[in-house]
Every structure is written in structure tokens, then in C-alpha cells.
Design a protein around this motif. Sequence first.
Motif, short mmCIF file in Angstrom:
data_model
loop_
_atom_site.label_atom_id
_atom_site.label_comp_id
_atom_site.label_asym_id
_atom_site.label_seq_id
_atom_site.Cartn_x
_atom_site.Cartn_y
_atom_site.Cartn_z
N GLY A 1 4.53 80.43 31.65
CA GLY A 1 5.29 81.55 32.20
C GLY A 1 4.99 81.69 33.68
O GLY A 1 3.85 81.98 34.06
N ILE A 2 6.00 81.47 34.52
CA ILE A 2 5.80 81.48 35.97
C ILE A 2 6.53 82.68 36.57
O ILE A 2 7.72 82.89 36.33
N GLY A 3 5.78 83.46 37.35
CA GLY A 3 6.33 84.67 37.96
C GLY A 3 5.98 84.78 39.42
O GLY A 3 5.89 83.79 40.15
N GLY A 4 5.73 86.02 39.84
CA GLY A 4 5.52 86.32 41.25
C GLY A 4 4.37 85.59 41.91
O GLY A 4 4.40 85.33 43.13
N VAL A 5 3.34 85.23 41.14
CA VAL A 5 2.17 84.54 41.72
C VAL A 5 2.59 83.23 42.40
O VAL A 5 1.97 82.79 43.37
N SER A 6 3.68 82.62 41.92
CA SER A 6 4.14 81.35 42.51
C SER A 6 4.61 81.52 43.95
O SER A 6 4.70 80.54 44.70
N THR A 7 4.87 82.78 44.35
CA THR A 7 5.34 83.04 45.73
C THR A 7 4.20 83.46 46.65
O THR A 7 4.42 83.61 47.86
N PHE A 8 2.99 83.67 46.09
CA PHE A 8 1.85 84.13 46.91
C PHE A 8 1.26 82.96 47.70
O PHE A 8 1.14 81.85 47.17
N LYS A 9 0.84 83.24 48.94
CA LYS A 9 0.22 82.19 49.76
C LYS A 9 -1.05 81.66 49.12
O LYS A 9 -1.37 80.48 49.24
N ASN A 10 -1.78 82.54 48.45
CA ASN A 10 -3.05 82.12 47.83
C ASN A 10 -2.89 81.93 46.32
O ASN A 10 -3.87 81.87 45.58
N GLY A 11 -1.67 81.84 45.84
CA GLY A 11 -1.42 81.73 44.40
C GLY A 11 -1.80 80.38 43.82
O GLY A 11 -2.10 80.26 42.64
N LYS A 12 -1.73 79.34 44.64
CA LYS A 12 -2.20 77.98 44.33
C LYS A 12 -1.32 77.20 43.34
O LYS A 12 -1.24 75.98 43.45
N ILE A 13 -0.70 77.88 42.38
CA ILE A 13 0.06 77.11 41.39
C ILE A 13 1.24 76.37 42.01
O ILE A 13 1.67 75.34 41.50
N ASP A 14 1.77 76.88 43.15
CA ASP A 14 2.89 76.21 43.81
C ASP A 14 2.48 74.83 44.33
O ASP A 14 3.33 73.97 44.59
N GLN A 15 1.16 74.59 44.45
CA GLN A 15 0.68 73.32 44.99
C GLN A 15 0.78 72.16 44.00
O GLN A 15 0.80 71.00 44.39
N PHE A 16 0.82 72.46 42.70
CA PHE A 16 0.89 71.38 41.71
C PHE A 16 2.04 71.53 40.72
O PHE A 16 2.24 70.65 39.88
N LEU A 17 2.79 72.62 40.84
CA LEU A 17 3.79 72.90 39.82
C LEU A 17 4.82 71.77 39.68
O LEU A 17 5.27 71.47 38.58
#
Length: 259
Positions: free
Chosen positions: A179-195
Motif C-alpha cells: 500500500g503506497i501513499g503520501g510517504v512516497s512523495t516525502f523527500k526523506n520517505g526513501k521508498i521512492d528510491q527503490f519502488l
Amino acid sequence: MDFKLGLTDTHTHLYSEEFDADRNEMIERAIQKGVSRFFVPSIDSSYTQKMYDLENQFPENVFLMMGLHPTYVKENYLEELAHVERELEKRKFQAIGEIGIDLYWDKTFLKQQQHAFQHQIQLAKKYNLGINIHCRDAFDEVFEVLESEKAEDLFGIFHCFTGDLDQAQRAISLGMKLGIGGVSTFKNGKIDQFLNEIDLQNIVLETDSPYLAPVPYRGKRNESSYTFLVAEKLATIYNVAIEEIASVTTENSKKIFGI
């Protein structure tokens, strides 16, 4: 703007007191933004009637889960689990959730949280339903229970996934979508780096509203219309059109929820 995107918010607390002043307008805003399906997790028995009222008001759009949230596992948790079982006997739900383990706020009831989590997974199997997992500061503890219940009929969503690539792959191997939500848009969210290393077939969208609003609304009240912003972010991460993100993630949600 294409209002027919067909986005699905797989996790939204529409009954939250934070929406009391403008709930209907908030839901209509989301529908205008192309969010046509809202999956509402249960917290405890005190919210059950509010959930039923929402479903009655928006029968084409609102779908319900049933379960006991880990931070609401207290001294009376067996009574709350009995409530979950009674509701499951009475009517159809789309999933068991949100369930899991949360060690961020309080570790006092860890054993009870583990018991409640495992018991509700077994209820999901009994009713052939997916699960919706809440995990905070508890990846090891959650995976321990999931591994003990690993089976063909164990499936669901790892809600608000904030782990690393290895944890993502482990969750997927245990039958979970992320489940992917707002954290994917955070600079420090990190999940956007490997998603983009995770196949889009394993992803569903969510807001967890009113919590965890995406950029540019971070720190403010979240709402289901912001599913569109999460879809936009994923379109950038996967380098595909937002229509493809909407289509694939909604199809993924249908595999979990059955509708």
C-alpha cells in the motif's frame, strides 16, 4: 482533468472526526478527482456504526473492512475480537483490517497484539478474505506472525509500506501487495528510491486519510482526493502515464478485495 481515471483509495478513515465538518464534500471532491472506490478499515467497535452509515450513504463507492487495530488492543481486546467475529458472522466484508502490530506508541500489550494479529489472520482464512496490515516499528514481529501463517490462502495489503527493498520483497513473497501513499512523495520517505524495482503488479494506492498527507499538503489533513497526487508520483517513478497507474493499481485492488 479526466474524472474517469478509476482510482482506488485502498485505505481511508472516512469516519474520522477530522471530517465531521465537511465529510460529504470531501468524498465528492475525491470522486471528482477520479477516485471512485474507497476501502474503509475498522479500528474498533466504537466506529462500526459510523462505517455502516457511510456505506449506506455511498453504496457504490464505500466498501468496508472489519478488524481490531493494534493500537486499540488493550485490556478488553478479547471483547473487541468477539465483536469482530459477530460482525463477520452477520454480513460480508471486503477484508480483515486494519490488523497487525504497532510498537511505536506502546509496547505494553505486545503479546496481546501478536495474539490478536494471528487470530484475525485465521479469521481471514476462514472467510476467504484478504488482510490489511498495520506495521509500525514492528517489521520483525509482523513477519514472524506472517511466516507462521504462510499459506496459499494468505493474501492482502501491507498498508502504508515504509520498509526497504528486502522487506518489500519479503512482504510480496508472503502474498501481500504494498500500500503506497503520501510517504512516497516525502523527500526523506526513501521508498521512492527503490519502488521502480518492484513490479507495478504488486502496488496499490492509498491515502490513510486523514493522516500522512502527500506533498504539497504534508502536515495538513489528508483526504481521499489526494490519491491522485500519489498516482502522479508513481507515474513519475515508473515513467508511465497516470492512466496506467490508475488502471493497474485498481486491478490489483480487485484481486485483494474481490470487487
